[in-house]
Design a protein around this motif. Structure first.
Motif, short mmCIF file in Angstrom:
data_model
loop_
_atom_site.label_atom_id
_atom_site.label_comp_id
_atom_site.label_asym_id
_atom_site.label_seq_id
_atom_site.Cartn_x
_atom_site.Cartn_y
_atom_site.Cartn_z
N SER A 50 58.73 32.94 83.80
CA SER A 50 58.12 32.78 85.12
C SER A 50 58.82 33.73 86.08
O SER A 50 60.05 33.80 86.11
CB SER A 50 58.27 31.33 85.59
OG SER A 50 57.85 31.20 86.94
N ASN A 59 53.27 33.34 85.28
CA ASN A 59 53.83 33.15 83.94
C ASN A 59 53.37 34.29 83.03
O ASN A 59 52.22 34.72 83.11
CB ASN A 59 53.38 31.81 83.35
CG ASN A 59 54.03 30.64 84.05
OD1 ASN A 59 55.12 30.76 84.58
ND2 ASN A 59 53.37 29.50 84.05
N ALA A 326 56.81 23.46 85.91
CA ALA A 326 55.47 23.80 86.41
C ALA A 326 55.56 24.00 87.92
O ALA A 326 56.53 23.60 88.57
CB ALA A 326 54.46 22.70 86.08
N ASN A 330 51.11 21.16 90.68
CA ASN A 330 50.45 21.17 89.38
C ASN A 330 51.17 20.21 88.43
O ASN A 330 52.22 19.66 88.76
CB ASN A 330 50.46 22.58 88.77
CG ASN A 330 49.57 23.54 89.53
OD1 ASN A 330 48.79 23.13 90.39
ND2 ASN A 330 49.68 24.83 89.22
N TYR A 332 52.56 19.55 84.24
CA TYR A 332 52.98 20.22 83.00
C TYR A 332 52.49 19.37 81.83
O TYR A 332 52.71 18.15 81.80
CB TYR A 332 54.49 20.35 82.94
CG TYR A 332 55.02 20.94 81.66
CD1 TYR A 332 55.17 22.32 81.51
CD2 TYR A 332 55.35 20.14 80.57
CE1 TYR A 332 55.63 22.88 80.33
CE2 TYR A 332 55.83 20.68 79.38
CZ TYR A 332 55.96 22.05 79.28
OH TYR A 332 56.42 22.59 78.10
N GLU A 369 49.33 23.08 83.77
CA GLU A 369 50.00 24.25 83.22
C GLU A 369 50.46 23.87 81.81
O GLU A 369 51.33 23.01 81.65
CB GLU A 369 51.19 24.68 84.08
CG GLU A 369 50.79 25.16 85.47
CD GLU A 369 51.97 25.67 86.28
OE1 GLU A 369 53.00 26.04 85.66
OE2 GLU A 369 51.86 25.71 87.52
#
Length: 413
Positions: A50, A59, A326, A330, A332, A369
Motif C-alpha cells: 500500500s 494497493n 484496509a 472500508n 477487510y 478490500e
C-alpha cells in the motif's frame, strides 16, 4: 543496509495461464569465501503493498521475478560476531532480506525486511513520494539444525504496509553438506505430521482433534455507535512445555456459544475482548494510521490456563502487528483465512475473516478490500474463461473461413 539498485529490472507479469497466482520459484544460494554454500532457499513470493498517490492510497501487487539476484553483501556469518543473511535484489532498487539466527537445536529467520523504491513507476505508478522505504517483521520460519524448512502452503508475512505471500518454500541455513538436507521440518500450516517417538513406555491416548471453529459476528459499540464489526472463526495454536518437559502443541477453537464478548472504542484504538471456559482473556486491538487513513490489527493478547503445563498460566502478546489492513470506512475480507504469528509460542488462525474498525456506518460492513489470496483465486476462473472464449472464437473464425472457401468453389452458370 546494503543498496539494492544493481538488480536488473523486469516487466511485471500479472497473468499467465501457467502460474496464475505466483511467479516461478527461484533458487538462491549464499556461499562463503571458499565457495561452500551455507544458505539455500527455493521459493516463489508475491507482494501486496500500500502506498500513497496524489489521488489517495493505492494497493499494488507484484511477484518476485525469476531474475532476482543474490547480493554479494549476503553473508554466511561469523561465530559470535554476526549471523548469516540472504539478501535478494530485483527491479529498480527493491530487496528482500532474511536474517538467520540459531541456538543449540534450531535455527530461524529471526527478522525479514523488505526495501522498496517508490520512484519505480512501473510498480508504483503516480506515487506521491520517490523515497526508498524499509519495512520489517519477525517470522515463524524455523527448523531443526541440519534439517531443511519446508512449507508447501501459502504463508503470509505482514510488514507494516507490505504483505509478502510465500509459496512452496524450502529454506536451509547453516548447511552441513552444501546442499539441502533430506530431512525436513514442516511448517505448521502443512500439518499435522506424524512424529517419531521412542518405543514404550506406552503413551496416553491422544486428545481428540479440536472442533472446527465456528464463524461468528462480533460487535463493539461505544457512545458514538459501532466502532468494530468482525465476522470470523478463531483457532488458537499454543506451544508449551508439559510437566514431564515434553513439548506440546495445543489447538483451541473458540466456541462463540460459550464465549462472552466485550470491548471498547477509542479515537486511536478499538478493542475486542473475548472470554470463555478455556480462555480467560483473548484481546484483539485495532489501531489506525491517520496519515494513510488505514486501520489494521495492531495487537493480540492471550491469557489462559494449561493444567498439564509446567507453568499452568500461559500469557502471550504482541502489540506490533500489521495484519488485516484496509482503508478507514472500508472493510477487510479474506475467505481464504489468515494465519497471524503473535509470538514464537502462540499463533492465531482467523477463519473467513470480515472486519471493519472505526468508521462503521449503520452496523453494516463498508466497501470490501479483499486479501491477496482471495483476489488471486478470482483470477483463475477469469483467466480460464478468457482462454476458453478465445478458443471458441478461433474455432468460429476458422469455420467461417472454411465455409466461405467451400462456397467460392461453385460458380453460377
Amino acid at each position: 543496509m546494503a543498496a539494492f539498485g544493481g538488480a536488473r529490472p523486469r516487466p511485471l507479469l500479472l497473468l499467465l495461464l501457467a502460474g496464475l497466482v505466483h511467479g516461478a520459484a527461484a533458487v538462491f544460494v549464499v556461499k562463503d569465501a571458499n565457495g561452500t554454500a551455507c544458505i539455500m532457499a527455493n521459493f516463489s513470493a508475491a507482494f501486496l503493498a500500500s502506498y500513497e498517490t496524489r489521488s489517495g492510497p493505492k494497493n499494488v501487487t507484484f511477484d518476485l521475478p525469476s531474475d532476482a539476484v543474490v547480493l554479494n553483501s549476503s553473508s554466511c556469518g561469523k561465530e559470535n560476531t554476526s549471523d548469516p543473511s540472504l539478501m535478494i535484489a530485483f527491479g529498480k532498487g527493491h530487496g528482500l532480506t532474511l536474517n538467520f539466527t540459531r541456538n543449540a537445536t534450531r535455527y530461524s529467520v529471526q527478522l525479514m525486511s523488505f526495501i522498496y523504491n517508490l520512484s519505480d513507476t512501473q510498480i508504483f505508478p503516480n506515487a506521491s513520494s520517490k523515497e526508498t522505504k524499509t519495512v520489517e517483521s519477525a517470522t515463524d520460519i524455523r527448523a531443526d539444525i541440519n534439517k531443511k524448512y519446508r512449507c508447501v502452503s501459502n504463508t503470509q508475512i505482514h510488514m507494516h504496509n507490505v504483505t509478502v505471500t510465500f509459496r512452496d518454500v524450502t529454506i536451509q541455513a547453516y548447511l552441513a553438506n552444501s546442499n539441502f538436507s533430506k530431512e525436513e521440518t514442516r511448517c505448521e500450516q502443512d500439518g499435522p505430521f506424524p512424529t517419531t517417538a521412542p518405543p514404550p513406555p506406552p503413551r496416553p491416548s491422544p486428545s481428540p482433534a479440536p472442533e472446527s471453529p465456528s464463524v461468528h459476528k462480533y460487535n463493539v459499540s461505544g457512545a458514538n455507535g459501532t466502532c468494530l464489526l468482525a465476522s470470523m472463526g478463531l483457532q488458537l495454536n499454543v506451544t508449551y512445555k508439559k510437566k514431564d518437559n515434553t513439548t506440546m502443541v495445543k489447538v483451541v477453537s473458540i466456541n462463540p456459544n460459550k464465549t462472552t464478548a466485550g470491548g471498547s472504542c477509542g479515537a486511536q484504538l478499538v478493542t475486542l475482548e473475548l472470554r470463555s471456559e478455556s480462555v480467560a482473556l483473548l484481546v484483539f486491538q485495532f489501531g489506525m494510521n491517520a496519515s494513510t487513513s488505514r486501520f489494521f490489527l495492531q495487537g493480540i493478547q492471550l491469557n489462559m490456563t494449561l493444567p498439564d503445563a509446567r507453568d499452568p498460566t500461559f500469557k502471550a502478546g504482541n502489540n506490533s502487528l500489521r495484519a488485516l489492513q484496509a482503508t478507514i470506512g472500508n472493510s477487510y475480507k479474506c475467505n481464504a483465512g489468515e494465519h497471524v504469528q503473535v509470538t514464537e509460542a502462540f499463533s492465531v488462525n482467523i477463519i473467513k475473516v470480515w472486519v471493519q474498525a472505526f468508521q462503521v456506518q449503520g452496523d453494516k460492513f463498508g466497501s470490501v478490500e479483499e486479501c491477496q489470496l482471495d483476489e488471486n483465486s478470482m483470477l483463475i476462473p477469469i483467466a480460464v474463461g478468457g482462454a476458453l472464449a478465445g478458443l471458441v472464437l478461433i474455432v468460429l473464425i476458422a469455420y467461417l473461413i472454411g465455409r466461405k472457401r467451400s462456397h467460392a468453389g461453385y460458380q453460377t452458370i
